[in-house]
Design a protein around this motif. Structure first.
Motif, short mmCIF file in Angstrom:
data_model
loop_
_atom_site.label_atom_id
_atom_site.label_comp_id
_atom_site.label_asym_id
_atom_site.label_seq_id
_atom_site.Cartn_x
_atom_site.Cartn_y
_atom_site.Cartn_z
N TRP A 102 -9.61 -10.60 -2.88
CA TRP A 102 -8.65 -10.47 -3.98
C TRP A 102 -9.08 -11.29 -5.19
N GLY A 130 -0.70 -8.92 0.93
CA GLY A 130 -1.11 -9.72 -0.22
C GLY A 130 -0.53 -9.29 -1.55
N ARG A 154 -7.78 -4.53 8.68
CA ARG A 154 -8.80 -3.80 7.93
C ARG A 154 -10.09 -4.62 7.87
N THR A 155 -9.97 -5.90 7.50
CA THR A 155 -11.16 -6.75 7.42
C THR A 155 -10.94 -7.98 8.30
N ALA A 177 1.72 -7.60 5.42
CA ALA A 177 1.14 -8.89 5.02
C ALA A 177 -0.08 -8.56 4.17
N PRO A 189 0.82 -1.21 0.00
CA PRO A 189 0.00 0.00 0.00
C PRO A 189 0.86 1.26 0.00
N GLY A 237 -2.42 -6.39 7.87
CA GLY A 237 -2.99 -7.46 7.04
C GLY A 237 -3.29 -8.71 7.84
N THR A 238 -4.50 -9.21 7.63
CA THR A 238 -4.94 -10.42 8.33
C THR A 238 -5.57 -11.39 7.34
N GLY A 239 -4.88 -11.57 6.19
CA GLY A 239 -5.24 -12.65 5.26
C GLY A 239 -4.51 -13.91 5.70
N SER A 240 -4.43 -14.89 4.81
CA SER A 240 -3.77 -16.16 5.17
C SER A 240 -2.36 -15.92 5.68
N THR A 241 -1.66 -14.98 5.04
CA THR A 241 -0.27 -14.72 5.41
C THR A 241 -0.17 -14.12 6.80
N LYS A 285 -14.11 -15.21 0.89
CA LYS A 285 -12.71 -14.84 0.66
C LYS A 285 -11.94 -16.13 0.88
N ARG A 286 -10.77 -16.23 0.36
CA ARG A 286 -9.99 -17.46 0.54
C ARG A 286 -9.83 -17.72 2.04
P1 NA7 Z 1 -4.60 -11.34 1.30
O1 NA7 Z 1 -5.44 -12.53 1.53
O2 NA7 Z 1 -4.91 -10.46 0.15
O3 NA7 Z 1 -4.60 -10.50 2.64
C1 NA7 Z 1 -4.05 -9.22 2.70
C2 NA7 Z 1 -4.45 -8.54 3.96
O4 NA7 Z 1 -3.92 -7.23 3.96
C3 NA7 Z 1 -5.96 -8.38 4.09
O5 NA7 Z 1 -6.29 -8.48 5.44
C4 NA7 Z 1 -6.17 -6.97 3.56
O6 NA7 Z 1 -7.33 -6.36 4.03
C5 NA7 Z 1 -4.95 -6.29 4.14
N1 NA7 Z 1 -4.63 -5.06 3.43
C6 NA7 Z 1 -4.30 -4.92 2.12
N2 NA7 Z 1 -4.06 -3.64 1.83
C7 NA7 Z 1 -4.26 -2.95 2.98
C8 NA7 Z 1 -4.18 -1.58 3.32
N3 NA7 Z 1 -3.88 -0.66 2.40
N4 NA7 Z 1 -4.44 -1.22 4.60
C9 NA7 Z 1 -4.77 -2.15 5.50
N5 NA7 Z 1 -4.86 -3.45 5.24
C10 NA7 Z 1 -4.62 -3.86 3.99
O7 NA7 Z 1 -3.06 -11.75 1.13
P2 NA7 Z 1 -2.27 -12.91 1.86
O8 NA7 Z 1 -0.84 -12.74 1.53
O9 NA7 Z 1 -2.64 -13.01 3.27
O10 NA7 Z 1 -2.81 -14.22 1.19
C11 NA7 Z 1 -2.84 -14.34 -0.20
C12 NA7 Z 1 -3.12 -15.77 -0.56
O11 NA7 Z 1 -1.93 -16.55 -0.43
C13 NA7 Z 1 -4.08 -16.48 0.30
O12 NA7 Z 1 -5.39 -16.12 0.09
C14 NA7 Z 1 -3.78 -17.92 -0.03
O13 NA7 Z 1 -4.38 -18.28 -1.26
C15 NA7 Z 1 -2.30 -17.91 -0.15
P3 NA7 Z 1 -8.70 -6.50 3.16
O14 NA7 Z 1 -9.16 -7.89 3.41
O15 NA7 Z 1 -8.31 -6.28 1.72
O16 NA7 Z 1 -9.56 -5.44 3.70
#
Ligand code: NA7
Length: 551
Positions: free
Chosen positions: A503, A389, A218-219, A387, A160, A194-198, A337-338
């Motif tokens: 994503w 993504g 964020r989510t 983290a 970002p 970031g609170t995706g898988s990573t 979401k994944r």
């Molecule tokens: P993800 O799943 O895209 O997660 C990224 C996280 O980062 C997610 O929580 C996003 O929130 C957050 N994010 C992204 N940009 C921002 C900004 N600008 N501000 C705050 N937070 C942000 O990526 P991962 O690396 O965790 O995983 C990718 C894939 O790898 C996974 O799904 C598996 O298939 C393996 P958001 O949800 O977009 O609000």
């Protein structure tokens, strides 16, 4: 077909001409190279990294691990390979997968065909000669009949734009570009965005070392326990004896995993039975949680039962009710979401050294020398981890300046979102194949299974062309239009488009067109479509005339 240096074209007088150039040395690129060599094609892999592994070369962040189980997150093309390789845990860690792919590169003698440290910057189709001219960031030029991208779906980092990041006196890292020497978090005040898988994998591990960890969420995300453990030798023996069945069931399943989605609708059983089934799946862990009932991804009421079960677990696990509520996803149905799986993710928020900040409520405003500022507070940090993504599915492809027939750029063609036929080819871009490209099931499945399917299809197509003296293949526009519409329809049959921040839709990257990119119609169904297309003489593709006499 063979390599030769072609003196015919002054502009490309020093280029090497091959049958195929493959970009990327991860699961896709390694297997593509192997298949093409077996078939007598002259192919070369160009890889930006200084080692093989693709995703597993770059993603070295703490806790990096595959969410598919090791016994089937692997190649099926060689029985010797699957019998001899020994996985140590239920889910393979990053280092172990990288070792595995290095072993594959050695075992199948692939290294001589892989050029490391080579980033492809441009690719231009030469319609007069049916050749792709490739240029690398270092200025090297090569030409090939076929240009095959094996660039991965999750490889272009999404970092970002935060004002003031360059003023930050501490260190910052993106998880997908992690330093090889690792990062020492001891005694440090760390932030993770970031609170995706990573993030969900990294946060519990970083929390153990850091003096203090602040998670900027964020989510809120659903997560199910992984229940990782060392692999029991008896289990290993059992699956090795049963690989034929396992691989067949992977190929016949909707998601490339060797297990099927239940036939039972969630609301057809009593509340008690539903709970018992969810509890059993929770105790067992893994992505199988999605498969407990047949309609979790197609019926909102059914999904609500799973979503509510997980929300309850978050509240049971996290001691502070306010933190638990902030961690509880309420804006999207489970698995739209994944879905991540985790090891003590929610438990981590019970630690004294971990704090959670809701950046949807109090947005990130800027960085300064000492840390991160939200609309409400300043957070002093020594290290910031993104983290955040990837520019998924299209980012890595569009990072290469690809120019097809008649000067058309892929970036222009995809400016409103990716368009492809079967996720394999793009109209206007002859002889370009995109392994696990947008429009194919890819990220909705166990990746090695989808990769093998694409590689085998491409290799067979190239063999067909060689056997029939055909120099050019191109998806026709009508087939592409119909496929794009079908991909969209398939997504609309599911709840997947309901996650606004997914994503899968490109929603995580500011300005990216919102199009549901992977094919949600099921991997087995997709495989049958691809086989049928080939059996019908490559229906929907146009073949070019036999080779032009050049030079
Ligand atoms: P993800 O799943 O895209 O997660 C990224 C996280 O980062 C997610 O929580 C996003 O929130 C957050 N994010 C992204 N940009 C921002 C900004 N600008 N501000 C705050 N937070 C942000 O990526 P991962 O690396 O965790 O995983 C990718 C894939 O790898 C996974 O799904 C598996 O298939 C393996 P958001 O949800 O977009 O609000």
């Amino acid at each position: 077909m063979s390599t030769h240096t072609d003196p015919a074209d002054a502009k490309h007088s020093s280029t090497t001409t091959l049958d195929a150039i493959i970009v990327g040395a991860g699961f896709s690129g390694l297997y593509m190279l192997h298949r093409l060599r077996e078939l007598g094609f002259d192919a070369r892999v160009l890889e930006a990294g200084n080692g093989v592994g693709g995703t597993w070369y770059w993603n070295r962040y703490p806790g990096a691990r595959c969410d598919s189980e090791s016994y089937y997150y692997s190649y099926s093309f060689s029985d010797e390979l699957q019998q001899e390789w020994r996985w140590s845990e239920r889910y393979p860690g990053q280092a172990e997968i990288r070792n595995y792919l290095n072993h594959v590169a050695d075992r199948f003698e692939l290294r001589s065909g892989i050029q490391l440290g080579t980033r492809v910057s441009h690719a231009v189709f030469d319609a007069k000669r049916d050749l792709w001219h490739i240029q690398t960031a270092d200025g090297e030029r090569l030409s090939a009949r076929f240009f095959i991208t094996a660039v991965g779906c999750l490889s272009a980092a999404n970092i970002p734009q935060i004002d003031g990041l360059d003023e930050f006196a501490g260190d910052w890292y993106h998880t997908g570009q992690w330093p090889h020497e690792g990062v020492d978090f001891r005694g440090k005040r760390v932030g993770v965005i970031g609170t995706g898988s990573t993030g969900i994998q990294a946060i519990p591990v970083i929390a153990q070392d850091a003096a203090h960890l602040t998670v900027f969420q964020r989510t809120a995300n659903f997560s199910v326990p992984a229940r990782n453990a060392p692999l029991d030798p008896a289990e290993e023996k059992a699956y090795k004896a049963d690989y034929e069945t396992i691989r067949r069931s992977q190929r016949e399943s909707a998601n490339g995993h060797p297990f099927n989605v239940s036939e039972i609708p969630a609301l057809s059983v009593s509340e008690d039975e539903r709970r018992q089934r969810y509890e059993a799946a929770w105790a067992r862990g893994s992505l199988r949680f999605r498969t407990v009932f047949k309609d979790l991804l197609t019926d909102e009421d059914a999904n609500t039962t799973a979503s509510e079960f997980i929300r309850g677990k978050i509240h049971e696990t996290v001691n502070d009710p306010g933190t638990a509520e902030t961690l509880t996803p309420r804006d999207h149905p489970f698995a739209t979401k994944r879905p991540p799986i985790d090891t003590h993710y929610f438990e981590t928020y019970n630690r004294d050294n971990v704090a959670l900040v809701d950046v949807k409520r109090t947005p990130i405003e800027r960085m300064d020398a000492t840390g991160l500022n939200t609309s409400e507070a300043h957070y002093p940090l020594d290290i910031l981890v993104f983290a955040t993504g990837f520019d998924a599915m299209t980012g890595a492809l569009l990072n290469i300046d690809i120019e097809g027939r008649d000067g058309q750029k892929l970036r222009e063609k995809w400016s409103a979102g990716p368009r492809s036929y079967l996720g394999l080819q793009v109209a206007g871009f002859p002889n370009l194949f995109t392994i696990t490209g947008p429009g194919s099931p890819s990220v909705l499945t166990n990746m090695p299974t989808s990769i093998e399917q694409h590689v085998d299809w491409i290799a067979e197509c190239m063999t067909h062309m060689r056997d029939h003296g055909l120099n050019r293949i191109e998806a026709n526009r009508q087939s592409e239009d119909a496929w794009v519409a079908h991909v969209n329809d398939a997504a609309q049959q599911t709840l997947l488009p309901k996650a606004n921040s997914s994503w899968y839709l490109g929603a995580n990257v500011p300005g990216k067109p919102r199009i549901f990119m992977p094919y949600a119609g099921g991997a087995a169904n997709y495989r049958a479509i691809c086989e049928d297309v080939a059996a019908q003489g490559y229906d929907g593709f146009v073949f070019g005339e036999p080779a032009h006499a050049t030079g």
